[in-house]
Design a protein around this motif. Structure first.
Motif, PDB file in Angstrom:
ATOM      1  N   VAL A 244       0.833  -1.200   0.000  1.00  0.00           N
ATOM      2  CA  VAL A 244       0.000   0.000   0.000  1.00  0.00           C
ATOM      3  C   VAL A 244       0.872   1.256   0.000  1.00  0.00           C
ATOM      4  N   LYS A 245       1.997   1.205   0.727  1.00  0.00           N
ATOM      5  CA  LYS A 245       2.898   2.360   0.812  1.00  0.00           C
ATOM      6  C   LYS A 245       3.888   2.339  -0.341  1.00  0.00           C
ATOM      7  N   MET A 246       3.931   3.424  -1.090  1.00  0.00           N
ATOM      8  CA  MET A 246       4.781   3.505  -2.270  1.00  0.00           C
ATOM      9  C   MET A 246       6.250   3.273  -1.947  1.00  0.00           C
ATOM     10  N   GLU A 247       6.716   3.824  -0.822  1.00  0.00           N
ATOM     11  CA  GLU A 247       8.139   3.687  -0.490  1.00  0.00           C
ATOM     12  C   GLU A 247       8.545   2.234  -0.274  1.00  0.00           C
ATOM     13  N   ASN A 248       7.615   1.406   0.204  1.00  0.00           N
ATOM     14  CA  ASN A 248       7.924  -0.016   0.400  1.00  0.00           C
ATOM     15  C   ASN A 248       8.189  -0.719  -0.921  1.00  0.00           C
ATOM     16  N   VAL A 249       7.388  -0.374  -1.931  1.00  0.00           N
ATOM     17  CA  VAL A 249       7.534  -0.992  -3.254  1.00  0.00           C
ATOM     18  C   VAL A 249       8.746  -0.424  -3.984  1.00  0.00           C
ATOM     19  N   MET A 250       8.886   0.896  -3.972  1.00  0.00           N
ATOM     20  CA  MET A 250       9.965   1.556  -4.712  1.00  0.00           C
ATOM     21  C   MET A 250      11.342   1.196  -4.164  1.00  0.00           C
ATOM     22  N   SER A 251      11.416   0.954  -2.854  1.00  0.00           N
ATOM     23  CA  SER A 251      12.699   0.626  -2.220  1.00  0.00           C
ATOM     24  C   SER A 251      13.039  -0.858  -2.311  1.00  0.00           C
ATOM     25  N   GLY A 252      12.041  -1.673  -2.654  1.00  0.00           N
ATOM     26  CA  GLY A 252      12.270  -3.119  -2.726  1.00  0.00           C
ATOM     27  C   GLY A 252      12.008  -3.827  -1.412  1.00  0.00           C
ATOM     28  N   GLY A 292      -3.217   4.094  -9.115  1.00  0.00           N
ATOM     29  CA  GLY A 292      -2.916   3.155  -8.043  1.00  0.00           C
ATOM     30  C   GLY A 292      -1.623   2.383  -8.205  1.00  0.00           C
ATOM     31  N   PHE A 293      -0.907   2.611  -9.322  1.00  0.00           N
ATOM     32  CA  PHE A 293       0.387   1.956  -9.528  1.00  0.00           C
ATOM     33  C   PHE A 293       1.505   2.908  -9.104  1.00  0.00           C
ATOM     34  N   PHE A 294       2.738   2.510  -9.335  1.00  0.00           N
ATOM     35  CA  PHE A 294       3.873   3.308  -8.892  1.00  0.00           C
ATOM     36  C   PHE A 294       4.763   3.686 -10.067  1.00  0.00           C
ATOM     37  N   PRO A 295       5.506   4.793  -9.931  1.00  0.00           N
ATOM     38  CA  PRO A 295       6.374   5.238 -11.025  1.00  0.00           C
ATOM     39  C   PRO A 295       7.497   4.241 -11.326  1.00  0.00           C
ATOM     40  N   VAL A 296       8.165   4.466 -12.422  1.00  0.00           N
ATOM     41  CA  VAL A 296       9.292   3.614 -12.821  1.00  0.00           C
ATOM     42  C   VAL A 296      10.413   3.735 -11.783  1.00  0.00           C
ATOM     43  N   GLN A 297      10.928   2.604 -11.319  1.00  0.00           N
ATOM     44  CA  GLN A 297      12.035   2.621 -10.359  1.00  0.00           C
ATOM     45  C   GLN A 297      13.319   3.107 -11.033  1.00  0.00           C
ATOM     46  N   LYS A 298      14.262   3.583 -10.231  1.00  0.00           N
ATOM     47  CA  LYS A 298      15.488   4.206 -10.746  1.00  0.00           C
ATOM     48  C   LYS A 298      16.244   3.299 -11.713  1.00  0.00           C
ATOM     49  N   GLU A 299      16.383   2.029 -11.355  1.00  0.00           N
ATOM     50  CA  GLU A 299      17.144   1.124 -12.225  1.00  0.00           C
ATOM     51  C   GLU A 299      16.496   0.973 -13.604  1.00  0.00           C
ATOM     52  N   TRP A 300      15.158   1.040 -13.634  1.00  0.00           N
ATOM     53  CA  TRP A 300      14.466   0.902 -14.910  1.00  0.00           C
ATOM     54  C   TRP A 300      14.397   2.229 -15.663  1.00  0.00           C
ATOM     55  N   MET A 301      14.468   3.335 -14.933  1.00  0.00           N
ATOM     56  CA  MET A 301      14.609   4.636 -15.591  1.00  0.00           C
ATOM     57  C   MET A 301      15.926   4.673 -16.364  1.00  0.00           C
ATOM     58  N   GLU A 302      16.966   4.122 -15.733  1.00  0.00           N
ATOM     59  CA  GLU A 302      18.275   4.055 -16.384  1.00  0.00           C
ATOM     60  C   GLU A 302      18.227   3.109 -17.581  1.00  0.00           C
TER      61      GLU A 302
END
Length: 309
Positions: A244-252, A292-302
């Motif tokens: 539910v928390k974006m930071e949990n998903v984005m951080s892995g 309800g989804f999350f932005p592209v993570q840094k590694e995939w932005m690269e």
């Protein structure tokens, strides 16, 4: 004289038929050419279909001359359509497998991957279920049929009923390979899409299922009423986190996250490139969040940057 008149009439009719035929042919060609220039076909992932439909709607508002048709059917369906040159973009919540890559090569298709969002696959139950967290191992055992009663994981003495996706689903493949690591239990109910799983879990007090996060969480991090999202831990010694928390998903920290992909035949150009760039732009990523989804993570932005996007 009569023969000459009859001959002239025949020639006249033939000439008119030829003119009509050419006119119709011209219209068909014009229609085909216009379709090819203006219509973008997108097929595939059910997890991505609502999100991409919304992105397409906003893009078409910005570019009135472009039409985009977005349909679901599952990641496998989208990839097959790309290989068969029946779609411009294949939505896929998983990577191409070796067999698909081989088929694409044989068909003269060069799959070009774009990552446009991030998903935290959510494990959901009925709200009355007193279990609030599970480990990856426990979830795997549940879905392969090694754990069959909720009392085995701290719940009530209730038989577990399983809800999953059909085999053409990218979520089905990802969850099987990453979490279950075996074949699914034959007692798993194969549902057509995320929405069906959500609706089933609202009614089944002993049920458990897995869905894309955008189907159960809104942009404010609020969980849809009628379902419960479980916290998930990597193992028995680790803390359990919520998707539910974006930071949990984005951080892995939340262990069941994945990139959401689109595949094209070669590096995009023209209107296709414009649409892809819109999706991964700041404006497009805001839409991703609102759905309800999350932005592209840094590694995939690269990764996208190295692709020239």
């Amino acid at each position: 004289m009569k023969k000459e008149v009859k001959k002239m009439r025949i020639l006249s009719v033939f000439a008119w038929m030829l003119v009509i035929s050419m006119a119709i042919g011209g219209l068909v060609l014009m229609g085909s050419d216009a379709h090819g220039q203006d219509m973008i076909q997108v097929k595939g992932s059910d997890s991505e279909v609502n999100l991409v439909q919304r992105l397409a709607e906003l893009f078409m508002q910005k570019k009135p001359g472009v039409k985009i048709a977005v349909t679901g059917g599952g990641s496998g369906t989208g990839i097959a359509a790309l290989i068969n040159k029946q779609t411009d973009i294949a939505n896929s919540s998983r990577e191409l497998n070796p067999k698909e890559a081989e088929s694409a090569k044989a068909a003269g298709v060069q799959p070009f991957r774009v990552v446009f969002a991030t998903d935290g696959i959510s494990v959901i139950t009925h709200p009355s279920n007193r279990v609030s967290k599970l480990t990856l191992e426990q979830i795997g055992k549940i879905f392969k049929g090694a754990i069959t009663n909720w009392k085995e994981v701290g719940g009530t003495d209730t038989k577990i009923s399983l809800y999953g996706r059909q085999s053409n689903s990218g979520t089905y493949v990802f969850f099987r390979e990453f979490v279950v690591k075996a074949d699914y239990s034959p007692h798993t109910k194969a549902m057509n899409g995320n929405a069906q799983i959500v609706e089933a879990l609202k009614r089944d007090t002993g049920g458990i299922g897995y869905v894309a996060v955008g189907y159960v969480v809104n942009e404010k991090g609020e969980v849809m009423s009628g379902v419960k999202i479980l916290n998930v831990a990597k193992d028995g010694q680790s803390e359990a986190y919520s998707p539910v928390k974006m930071e949990n998903v984005m951080s892995g920290k939340y262990p069941i996250s994945r990139p959401l992909n689109q595949y094209l035949n070669g590096k995009p150009s023209g209107k296709l490139l414009d649409f892809i760039q819109f999706e991964i732009s700041k404006e497009g990523q805001e839409v991703v969040r609102k759905e309800g989804f999350f932005p592209v993570q840094k590694e995939w932005m690269e990764f996208n940057r190295k692709q020239g996007l």
